[in-house]
Scaffold this motif. Structure first.
Motif, mmCIF file in Angstrom:
data_model
loop_
_atom_site.group_PDB
_atom_site.id
_atom_site.type_symbol
_atom_site.label_atom_id
_atom_site.label_comp_id
_atom_site.label_asym_id
_atom_site.label_seq_id
_atom_site.Cartn_x
_atom_site.Cartn_y
_atom_site.Cartn_z
ATOM 1 N N SER A 200 0.845 -1.196 0.000
ATOM 2 C CA SER A 200 0.000 0.000 0.000
ATOM 3 C C SER A 200 0.875 1.238 0.000
ATOM 4 O O SER A 200 2.016 1.209 0.468
ATOM 5 C CB SER A 200 -0.927 0.003 1.222
ATOM 6 N N ARG A 201 0.339 2.326 -0.525
ATOM 7 C CA ARG A 201 1.068 3.581 -0.574
ATOM 8 C C ARG A 201 0.076 4.739 -0.445
ATOM 9 O O ARG A 201 -1.142 4.543 -0.519
ATOM 10 C CB ARG A 201 1.843 3.695 -1.883
ATOM 11 N N VAL A 202 0.606 5.908 -0.257
ATOM 12 C CA VAL A 202 -0.221 7.107 -0.212
ATOM 13 C C VAL A 202 -0.742 7.364 -1.622
ATOM 14 O O VAL A 202 0.021 7.319 -2.594
ATOM 15 C CB VAL A 202 0.587 8.327 0.291
ATOM 16 N N SER A 203 -2.034 7.620 -1.760
ATOM 17 C CA SER A 203 -2.619 7.807 -3.088
ATOM 18 C C SER A 203 -2.058 9.056 -3.771
ATOM 19 O O SER A 203 -1.589 9.989 -3.108
ATOM 20 C CB SER A 203 -4.144 7.911 -2.992
ATOM 21 N N LYS A 204 -2.117 9.069 -5.088
ATOM 22 C CA LYS A 204 -1.605 10.214 -5.856
ATOM 23 C C LYS A 204 -2.361 11.491 -5.503
ATOM 24 O O LYS A 204 -1.767 12.566 -5.385
ATOM 25 C CB LYS A 204 -1.718 9.929 -7.347
ATOM 26 N N LYS A 205 -3.681 11.372 -5.330
ATOM 27 C CA LYS A 205 -4.476 12.543 -4.955
ATOM 28 C C LYS A 205 -4.056 13.073 -3.590
ATOM 29 O O LYS A 205 -3.946 14.283 -3.382
ATOM 30 C CB LYS A 205 -5.969 12.182 -4.935
ATOM 31 N N ALA A 206 -3.838 12.154 -2.646
ATOM 32 C CA ALA A 206 -3.445 12.567 -1.297
ATOM 33 C C ALA A 206 -2.067 13.219 -1.308
ATOM 34 O O ALA A 206 -1.839 14.219 -0.619
ATOM 35 C CB ALA A 206 -3.455 11.359 -0.358
ATOM 36 N N LYS A 207 -1.142 12.657 -2.096
ATOM 37 C CA LYS A 207 0.203 13.248 -2.186
ATOM 38 C C LYS A 207 0.150 14.651 -2.755
ATOM 39 O O LYS A 207 0.819 15.568 -2.260
ATOM 40 C CB LYS A 207 1.113 12.356 -3.047
#
Length: 601
Positions: free
Chosen positions: A347-354
């Motif tokens: 899992s990773r931080v979403s592109k929108k969240a970044k």
């Protein structure tokens, strides 16, 4: 014991809530006079206390009244006034406020007047145990003891252990604004709310006039106390319909289980599917693409025909987790092949969240450059701690936050280099020492070190424990034994809480909490961050300072009792706390420093 449960016991409602939960579990709620329970003096006073302690109690409706305008001067008069209001109840118009969403669009919030909020809270308290007994176990949004962390943990488990690598995403178009009122009332009746007087009042709440727009024909206004519970009622039918296709499907033979469902079939014509829902955002997992296509169309039909809601085709999709990431609650999930041909979840931080984090970080840096006050610097640090605390469960969190940091580094250097120094911390405060390495350079502005954005430690996800339950004795005992947070984890939350106090106070408050091992100086009980109050031994109005030696950590009720002057407040908090003679003796020493009279056991 949590503050919420302490209030239940103090107002003698815990036994009633337990009974309602048990009756609902047995599907035996017919004949219960729910309206009488809602109108009871204990329930009304509990609602007042709950609303009073909420942060939204200071937000006014169209009448510009807050909870401070409802101070109980005469308890019986207050209770009688609420009862008279409900005799021929007509909710006041709702104030409409549009708040900015993360995608740049706006979300309409409906803010009822304070008396209507109090009445909604009365209903919520009584309806929640009935609904909780019937809700599906894998819905995690706006429910007691559940969080986004539990939802993400469940997704990882299904993808890894159940080998369901295809996800069906279906987005409901304007969910809160398009809930069908008639359908919702029927769903409330079916879930166990059989009292028609209660349903009639809820129907009036749903049709409350929106100021400047007229009567609501459909939808559940976001911002109301009861809205989150009602939204879960609407989608509970979908949860169980999907669960009954696989997880709870009855078979003659009992099969082995890896995910606490009734069975795991090796060969079957059934389409394997699992739903994980957080409010109106949900994912359905299955094991192949053909099943995913059939599930997509079946669920789409169910939502449109049975729930009278529309879906957004442009936001609904099928995702193969072996090839692409799938976004959920600010995270992106995927499975990758490891040795021995096994797939594991990442899992990773979403592109929108970044993108949002970068934008907000730069805005806070600009605020420091424009006005390098301690308040702005502390707000930056609190923001950094908050996002790190939320996203630290992502397996690739270090990589993601490093890229965010290096993207924001030019803004940091260009705007802050002239205001401070870029150096390895020298004698940093305890907050910094607890969470960040002392060998990494960071900016120091006005003698305050900025928290390094890229220094975040991965934390293992925690699964929801179904044994935890606010409405059974065993569930509450398990909760008190199981949920024993560490001083470290509570310090993280405490450090992210906003306050306008001096940096000396903020730092010494954390130091004192750490030194007391998170325990209240009077009761000796471990304190969660939300229950922590920092008492000045010698009050500020008497010349007291924010020095470490003048601070002590106590429970918020203890703090209020130390400063209480009226007999009503003293009686309330002494009954809530049930202090022993020795504990009362300690408390009286602090009252003496405040020039207040001693309390007698």
């Amino acid at each position: 014991m949590s503050t919420e449960l302490r209030y239940y016991e103090y107002y003698q409602m815990q036994e009633t809530f337990d009974w309602l939960y048990e009756r609902s579990s047995q599907q035996a709620t017919s004949g219960i006079d729910l309206y009488k329970i809602i109108m009871s003096e204990e329930n009304i006073l509990l609602a007042y206390r709950t609303i009073k302690t909420n942060t939204g109690s200071k937000t006014a409706g169209i009448d510009n009244q807050t909870i401070s305008d409802f101070k109980i001067q005469n308890k019986q008069k207050f209770v009688d006034d609420i009862r008279r209001t409900l005799e021929n109840y007509q909710p006041k118009p709702v104030r409409r406020v549009n708040i900015l969403k993360r995608n740049g669009k706006t979300r309409p919030l409906g803010i009822p007047v304070m008396k209507d909020r109090l009445i909604q809270q009365m209903f919520k308290q009584v309806l929640e145990p009935i609904c909780e007994a019937r809700f599906f176990k894998h819905s995690y949004g706006f429910r007691p003891n559940r969080s986004t962390e539990h939802a993400i943990a469940r997704c990882n488990f299904i993808a890894h252990k159940c080998k369901c690598h295809h996800i069906v995403d279906i987005d409901i178009k304007g969910f809160f604004d398009h809930v069908h009122h008639g359908k919702l009332i029927k769903q409330l009746f079916n879930i166990g709310i059989k009292d028609r007087r209660v349903l009639a009042v809820i129907a009036k709440m749903l049709k409350a006039t929106v100021a400047g727009q007229g009567v609501s024909r459909c939808g559940v206004p976001q911002g109301g106390v009861l809205s989150t519970l009602l939204s879960n009622v609407v989608l509970n039918d979908l949860d169980w319909w999907i669960a009954n296709q696989w997880e709870t499907f009855e078979t003659k033979k009992k099969y082995s289980s890896v995910d606490n469902t009734h069975h795991v079939l090796k060969k079957s014509r059934l389409k394997k599917m699992h739903i994980v829902r957080y409010c109106d955002d949900f994912k359905i997992f299955t094991n192949n693409h053909k099943h995913a296509i059939k599930i997509y169309h079946a669920v789409k039909g169910y939502i449109e025909q049975r729930l009278n809601l529309e879906i957004a085709p442009d936001k609904s999709r099928i995702t193969n987790l072996r090839r692409n990431y799938s976004e959920f609650l600010g995270f992106e999930l995927k499975v990758v092949k490891q040795k021995k041909q096994q797939y594991v979840t990442v899992s990773r931080v979403s592109k929108k969240a970044k993108s949002r984090i970068k934008k907000e970080t730069r805005e806070k840096i600009k605020s420091i450059r424009k006005s390098p006050t301690r308040k702005n610097i502390n707000q930056y640090n609190q923001y950094v701690r908050g996002i790190q605390n939320y996203y630290q469960k992502a397996t690739l969190v270090n990589h993601d936050f490093s890229s965010i940091y290096y993207s924001c580094l030019p803004a940091l250097c260009n705007r802050l280099m002239k205001l401070g120094k870029y150096e390895v911390p020298r004698s940093p405060p305890i907050t910094y020492k607890k969470f960040y390495p002392l060998t990494k350079k960071t900016f120091c502005v006005r003698n305050i070190y900025l928290f390094p954005l890229d220094s975040v430690k991965w934390k293992r996800l925690e699964f929801f424990k179904p044994q935890i339950n606010n409405y059974t004795l065993d569930g509450r005992l398990y909760k008190s034994k199981r949920l024993k947070p560490s001083v470290y984890s509570e310090l993280i939350i405490l450090s992210a809480m906003e306050t306008d106090n001096s940096i000396e106070y903020l730092d010494n408050r954390l130091s004192r909490y750490s030194m007391q091992n998170g325990k209240c100086a009077i009761t000796g009980n471990f304190l969660r961050a939300q229950d922590v109050h920092c008492h000045h031994v010698i009050p500020r109005y008497s010349g007291g300072t924010d020095e470490f030696t003048n601070l002590v950590i106590v429970h918020k009720w203890v703090h209020r009792l130390i400063h209480s002057k009226t007999n009503e407040a003293i009686d309330e908090y002494t009954q809530l706390l049930q202090l022993s003679s020795k504990q009362l003796e300690k408390l009286n020493k602090y009252r003496q420093k405040c020039n207040l009279t001693e309390l007698i056991k």
